[in-house]
Scaffold this motif. Sequence first.
Motif, mmCIF file in Angstrom:
data_model
loop_
_atom_site.group_PDB
_atom_site.id
_atom_site.type_symbol
_atom_site.label_atom_id
_atom_site.label_comp_id
_atom_site.label_asym_id
_atom_site.label_seq_id
_atom_site.Cartn_x
_atom_site.Cartn_y
_atom_site.Cartn_z
ATOM 1 N N THR A 72 0.843 -1.197 0.000
ATOM 2 C CA THR A 72 0.000 0.000 0.000
ATOM 3 C C THR A 72 0.877 1.244 0.000
ATOM 4 O O THR A 72 1.670 1.448 0.928
ATOM 5 N N SER A 73 0.740 2.049 -1.043
ATOM 6 C CA SER A 73 1.429 3.333 -1.135
ATOM 7 C C SER A 73 0.349 4.399 -1.329
ATOM 8 O O SER A 73 -0.178 4.556 -2.434
ATOM 9 N N PRO A 74 -0.033 5.134 -0.279
ATOM 10 C CA PRO A 74 -1.162 6.064 -0.370
ATOM 11 C C PRO A 74 -1.031 7.093 -1.488
ATOM 12 O O PRO A 74 -2.036 7.530 -2.054
ATOM 13 N N ASN A 75 0.188 7.478 -1.837
ATOM 14 C CA ASN A 75 0.397 8.448 -2.907
ATOM 15 C C ASN A 75 0.714 7.787 -4.245
ATOM 16 O O ASN A 75 1.030 8.481 -5.218
ATOM 17 N N GLY A 76 0.654 6.471 -4.279
ATOM 18 C CA GLY A 76 0.956 5.742 -5.504
ATOM 19 C C GLY A 76 -0.078 4.676 -5.769
ATOM 20 O O GLY A 76 -1.243 4.977 -5.998
ATOM 21 N N LEU A 77 0.346 3.419 -5.712
ATOM 22 C CA LEU A 77 -0.532 2.304 -6.027
ATOM 23 C C LEU A 77 -0.651 1.357 -4.838
ATOM 24 O O LEU A 77 0.246 1.274 -3.996
ATOM 25 N N THR A 78 -1.769 0.650 -4.806
ATOM 26 C CA THR A 78 -1.941 -0.483 -3.900
ATOM 27 C C THR A 78 -1.964 -1.739 -4.758
ATOM 28 O O THR A 78 -2.805 -1.865 -5.659
ATOM 29 N N ILE A 79 -1.013 -2.645 -4.508
ATOM 30 C CA ILE A 79 -0.837 -3.839 -5.336
ATOM 31 C C ILE A 79 -1.086 -5.067 -4.473
ATOM 32 O O ILE A 79 -0.461 -5.225 -3.422
ATOM 33 N N THR A 80 -1.993 -5.925 -4.927
ATOM 34 C CA THR A 80 -2.304 -7.158 -4.208
ATOM 35 C C THR A 80 -1.906 -8.344 -5.063
ATOM 36 O O THR A 80 -2.315 -8.441 -6.230
ATOM 37 N N LEU A 81 -1.101 -9.230 -4.502
ATOM 38 C CA LEU A 81 -0.724 -10.445 -5.226
ATOM 39 C C LEU A 81 -0.907 -11.645 -4.312
ATOM 40 O O LEU A 81 -1.060 -11.515 -3.095
ATOM 41 N N SER A 82 -0.904 -12.843 -4.909
ATOM 42 C CA SER A 82 -1.136 -14.058 -4.126
ATOM 43 C C SER A 82 -0.016 -15.065 -4.333
ATOM 44 O O SER A 82 0.109 -15.637 -5.422
ATOM 45 N N PRO A 83 0.802 -15.312 -3.294
ATOM 46 C CA PRO A 83 1.810 -16.359 -3.412
ATOM 47 C C PRO A 83 1.203 -17.753 -3.507
ATOM 48 O O PRO A 83 1.850 -18.680 -3.997
ATOM 49 N N THR A 84 -0.039 -17.913 -3.059
ATOM 50 C CA THR A 84 -0.720 -19.206 -3.165
ATOM 51 C C THR A 84 -1.052 -19.521 -4.615
ATOM 52 O O THR A 84 -1.091 -20.688 -5.016
ATOM 53 N N ARG A 85 -1.303 -18.488 -5.393
ATOM 54 C CA ARG A 85 -1.695 -18.652 -6.790
ATOM 55 C C ARG A 85 -0.549 -18.218 -7.723
ATOM 56 O O ARG A 85 -0.715 -17.344 -8.573
ATOM 57 N N GLY A 86 0.610 -18.834 -7.516
ATOM 58 C CA GLY A 86 1.712 -18.634 -8.441
ATOM 59 C C GLY A 86 2.207 -17.210 -8.548
ATOM 60 O O GLY A 86 2.710 -16.798 -9.596
ATOM 61 N N MET A 87 2.080 -16.423 -7.466
ATOM 62 C CA MET A 87 2.516 -15.019 -7.448
ATOM 63 C C MET A 87 1.704 -14.153 -8.406
ATOM 64 O O MET A 87 2.152 -13.087 -8.839
ATOM 65 N N SER A 88 0.497 -14.591 -8.740
ATOM 66 C CA SER A 88 -0.383 -13.784 -9.594
ATOM 67 C C SER A 88 -0.702 -12.452 -8.929
ATOM 68 O O SER A 88 -0.852 -12.375 -7.703
ATOM 69 N N ILE A 89 -0.824 -11.409 -9.740
ATOM 70 C CA ILE A 89 -1.269 -10.105 -9.243
ATOM 71 C C ILE A 89 -2.795 -10.092 -9.310
ATOM 72 O O ILE A 89 -3.384 -10.271 -10.373
ATOM 73 N N ILE A 90 -3.426 -9.899 -8.165
ATOM 74 C CA ILE A 90 -4.886 -9.964 -8.107
ATOM 75 C C ILE A 90 -5.507 -8.666 -8.614
ATOM 76 O O ILE A 90 -6.404 -8.675 -9.465
ATOM 77 N N ASN A 91 -5.050 -7.553 -8.115
ATOM 78 C CA ASN A 91 -5.527 -6.257 -8.617
ATOM 79 C C ASN A 91 -4.553 -5.164 -8.222
ATOM 80 O O ASN A 91 -3.711 -5.341 -7.329
#
Length: 402
Positions: A72-91
Amino acid sequence: MNKSLTASVSPALVSYKGSSKIFTLTSSEHNIEVGSWKIDSTQLGILDTYFIVEQKVLHGGKQEGSKIIVITSPNGLTITLSPTRGMSIINVTGKEMRFGWDSPVKEIVNPAFINLESRNGAGWLEGFNEMVVRCGFEWAGHPGVENGEMRTLHGKAGNTPASEVEIEINEEAPYEIKVRGLIKESTFKKADLRTVAELIYIPDTHHFTIHDQLTNHADYPRDYQIMYHSNFSKPLLEKDTQFIAPIKEISPFNDYAKSGLKNYSTYLGPTKDFDEMVFNIVPYTTADGSTVAALHNKDGSKGAAIEFNINELPFLTLWKNTDTEKQGYVTGIEPGTNYAYAAPIEREQNRIRQINAGETVHFKVKYSALMNKQAVDTVKKIIADIQGKQETTFIETPIAKE
């Protein structure tokens, strides 16, 4: 490690690399699983910007036991990924910006609940809701049988939990954050491919990079394929949204897509009974092989750009799925080593690569959130400059038939 950090951070294994701290959250080799964990910039003594990195363990339904890591970067982007799902980026989200889409699949499905061979090899769809999912690495593309073996839809990497997960945070400006996971595709007598899947983000910015390193640990050469299935919907996707790229050659994936070839670059609004349309693209590039594809909304006030190099990822797939919103209103821009045809077709048309024993190959893909018209116009000019006066060849007949 100082006392304040020890007191406030869950007991991840901490190591040091120059001016960086590395936190190990998962390690099958050392039997480590930290579970829920969180750190912020103030705990690292960083006071001129603010960010949070945390891991959460999810519960309930088919996401039981899945993990997500959120930057979470309040002045930039919030990046969510899942190590359970092959390091996929969720949103990925930012101010009035989102990369990702609304799939009917709402949970971060634990691969333990997915049978990839169900639905005639399309069981992958039961977990598909990511912004970026790696289709590969042992194989990719549509399901099919080759040499008596089922090649399931889009490979196994996206449904393989990472065996090792670590977060590296540089304590000097610009405070680069790296999230790394090791994906193993190892089968007796078959492949022994291992991929270090890395996401790189600098707080307060509106771009991030995927850097993957694929290594063949076998004593024999092995096939590999990879498509970075990158998915976008609202607020970028709407009626008259534009796809832009410097295109050398474009063809419809199948007969259904033939009718949309002339209008490949524009989108419909949500449209009931719209089946997916897919287009195969060979991009033009700069002298070093670099290229960019982008998407922007109707008025050009916001967009997304994807930069890659054809020496690593020579092909581009455009997936248009402008069905209803509940069905999944989404488009995919997919740099890859191949198109989405089943493995026998890709092999016949020489788009399956091999990696030698002990060899490592790299893939880099940069994603940029275009937050305003100026940013969109800048990327449009870059694409126009690459295209120049070079013509686009339209191949009206599909190059293969499944």
